[in-house]
Structure formats: structure tokens, C-alpha cells
Design an enzyme around this catalytic site. Structure first.
Site, short mmCIF file in Angstrom:
data_model
loop_
_atom_site.label_atom_id
_atom_site.label_comp_id
_atom_site.label_asym_id
_atom_site.label_seq_id
_atom_site.Cartn_x
_atom_site.Cartn_y
_atom_site.Cartn_z
CB SER A 213 -1.03 0.09 1.19
OG SER A 213 -1.67 -1.00 1.24
N1 SAH Z 1 -0.81 -4.03 3.99
C1 SAH Z 1 -0.44 -4.89 2.78
C2 SAH Z 1 -1.47 -4.65 1.64
C3 SAH Z 1 -1.22 -5.75 0.48
S1 SAH Z 1 -2.59 -5.91 -0.63
C4 SAH Z 1 0.85 -4.15 2.42
O1 SAH Z 1 1.04 -2.82 2.50
O2 SAH Z 1 1.66 -4.86 2.01
C5 SAH Z 1 -3.81 -6.46 -0.02
C6 SAH Z 1 -3.60 -7.94 0.50
O3 SAH Z 1 -4.87 -8.41 1.13
C7 SAH Z 1 -2.93 -8.94 -0.40
O4 SAH Z 1 -1.80 -9.41 -0.03
C8 SAH Z 1 -4.15 -9.82 -0.64
O5 SAH Z 1 -3.65 -11.07 -0.99
C9 SAH Z 1 -4.63 -9.84 0.75
N2 SAH Z 1 -6.16 -10.39 0.54
C10 SAH Z 1 -7.00 -10.26 -0.27
N3 SAH Z 1 -8.28 -10.83 -0.11
C11 SAH Z 1 -7.97 -11.40 1.39
C12 SAH Z 1 -8.58 -12.36 2.18
N4 SAH Z 1 -10.16 -12.42 2.11
N5 SAH Z 1 -8.13 -12.80 3.25
C13 SAH Z 1 -6.93 -12.32 3.72
N6 SAH Z 1 -6.09 -11.65 3.02
C14 SAH Z 1 -6.66 -10.92 1.91
#
Ligand code: SAH
Length: 213
Positions: A64
Site C-alpha cells: 500500500s
Molecule cells: N498491507 C499490505 C497490503 C497488501 S495488498 C501491504 O502494504 O503490503 C492486500 C492484501 O490482502 C494482499 O496481499 C491480498 O492477497 C490480501 N487479501 C485479499 N483478500 C484477502 C482475504 N479474503 N483474506 C486475507 N487476505 C486477503
């Protein structure tokens, strides 16, 4: 893994940029100044690591934007020792911010590759959540509920009911809601049965997917 004074200088600048955009929680800014974000992304993007931008990580996901991480962290109003559920571990950068704010973190990720990579990587930097969970965040984590705070870092087409149910009274759920773009939505549980809802502006996240997808 290298972290140099040049990186430190860039982090200080990034914290200033975030402050200029309205982040005023000193503990959040301190975490941004401290966490080596360049180590959380592919080395080919290293020179961009301290721009206020999102970047691709593994499995088609993104780390993010720093402003988004700082905004979510600030809006959660975290206190020392609070129990936090994070949905979407991803690169682990947001997880590291939560840990710098001295909370107890349970973090769920549904992409196995990211789950494995980040659960090995974060402890190497000294960041140890209570638990990394491989699974579907739509269900929350009933066995560890209730939580003081729940943060979702993927765009949710709907507000999952289990997440509201797993909040303590007085607790906060912060979740970006919507399909293509999302409205950052804060729910505060004011009693067993009542929630206050606040809409806090537009953001763009990768989608929150269900387990079967
Ligand atoms: N906070 C993280 C954001 C990653 S993007 C960072 O800054 O690196 C969002 C993440 O949510 C992804 O890794 C994706 O695989 C995860 N995600 C999507 N749907 C999900 C679900 N139902 N349960 C758990 N994780 C999920």
C-alpha cells in the site's frame, strides 16, 4: 539486507511528505522514519521505495501507498497493548507499523506465497506478530476474538459481518468498501448492538477475495 544513512534521509523526507498531507500522529510518523520500506519491496523498485506510492509485490498484489498505511494507522487510534486483527498481510509493511505502535497483531493473508514470504521476512527485521495466519479474512479470527481494532488492507465489496461481530465494545473496524475504488469506512462499536459509521474519503486497493477465488 542493507539500510544506509541515505535510506534514513529518504525516510525522514517521506515522513515530512505525509505530515504535509495531514498525518499528525507523531507515533505513526516515527514508525515511518524507522521502518526500512525498501527492504519490503523488490530490489528493482528500491530507488522508489520512499516515494509516496504503491508498488507491485508477489502474487499480483501491492504494498500500500505510505499515505494510506499512515492514514489507516492514525485512524485506528491505537493504544499500547491493544489486540489488533489485520486482514491482508501482503508485504508486512503495515504489520510492522502496527508493531511499532506496540500492539499485539494477528495478521491474515490468503495468498500462500505472500504468507510464507512475509512470515519468514518480518521476524528477521525483529517484527514478531502474535500470529501469522494463512486463511480467509472474510471470516475474521473467531478463536482470538474479540479485538480492540480490525484493519482491512484490501478493497471489500461488502462489509463482512463476522468482522463487526469480532469487535470489542468501543473497538474500531477500518475497512475500504467498494469494487473499483473504495470508501475508507470506520465502524466504531458503541454497544453490543450499535455501530457508528464514518466515511473517510476515496482510496484504491487491490480486491479482498474470497477463499474459493
Ligand atoms: N498491507 C499490505 C497490503 C497488501 S495488498 C501491504 O502494504 O503490503 C492486500 C492484501 O490482502 C494482499 O496481499 C491480498 O492477497 C490480501 N487479501 C485479499 N483478500 C484477502 C482475504 N479474503 N483474506 C486475507 N487476505 C486477503
Amino acid at each position: 539486507m542493507r539500510d544506509t544513512s541515505k535510506h534514513q534521509g529518504l525516510r525522514n523526507q517521506l515522513a515530512n511528505v505525509l505530515q504535509a498531507k495531514g498525518i499528525d500522529d507523531e507515533k505513526v510518523l516515527k514508525a515511518v522514519r524507522k521502518i526500512p520500506r525498501h527492504l519490503f519491496i523488490d530490489s528493482s523498485f528500491e530507488s522508489h521505495a520512499y516515494q509516496d506510492k504503491a508498488f507491485p509485490i508477489a502474487a499480483g498484489q501491492t504494498i500500500s501507498q505510505p499515505y494510506t498505511v499512515a492514514f489507516q494507522s492514525q485512524t485506528l487510534a491505537l493504544k499500547n497493548g491493544e489486540k489488533v486483527l489485520e486482514i491482508g498481510t501482503g508485504s508486512g509493511y503495515q504489520t510492522a507499523v502496527l508493531l511499532e505502535l506496540k500492539t499485539e497483531v494477528y495478521s491474515i493473508e490468503r495468498q500462500r506465497e505472500l504468507f510464507k514470504k512475509t512470515s519468514l521476512f518480518l521476524p528477521k527485521l525483529g517484527y514478531n506478530p502474535k500470529k501469522f495466519i494463512f486463511g480467509d479474512g472474510y471470516k475474521g479470527l473467531p478463536e482470538q476474538a474479540p479485538f480492540d481494532k480490525i484493519i482491512v488492507t484490501a478493497g471489500a465489496p461488502i462489509v463482512p459481518k463476522p468482522l463487526l461481530a469480532q469487535l470489542k465494545v468501543g473497538g474500531r473496524l477500518l475497512i475500504p468498501v467498494g469494487d473499483k475504488t473504495q470508501i475508507m469506512t470506520l465502524f466504531i462499536r458503541t454497544s453490543e448492538k450499535e455501530f457508528e459509521k464514518h466515511e473517510l474519503g476515496d482510496f484504491a486497493f487491490v480486491p479482498m477475495l474470497e477463499e474459493r477465488n
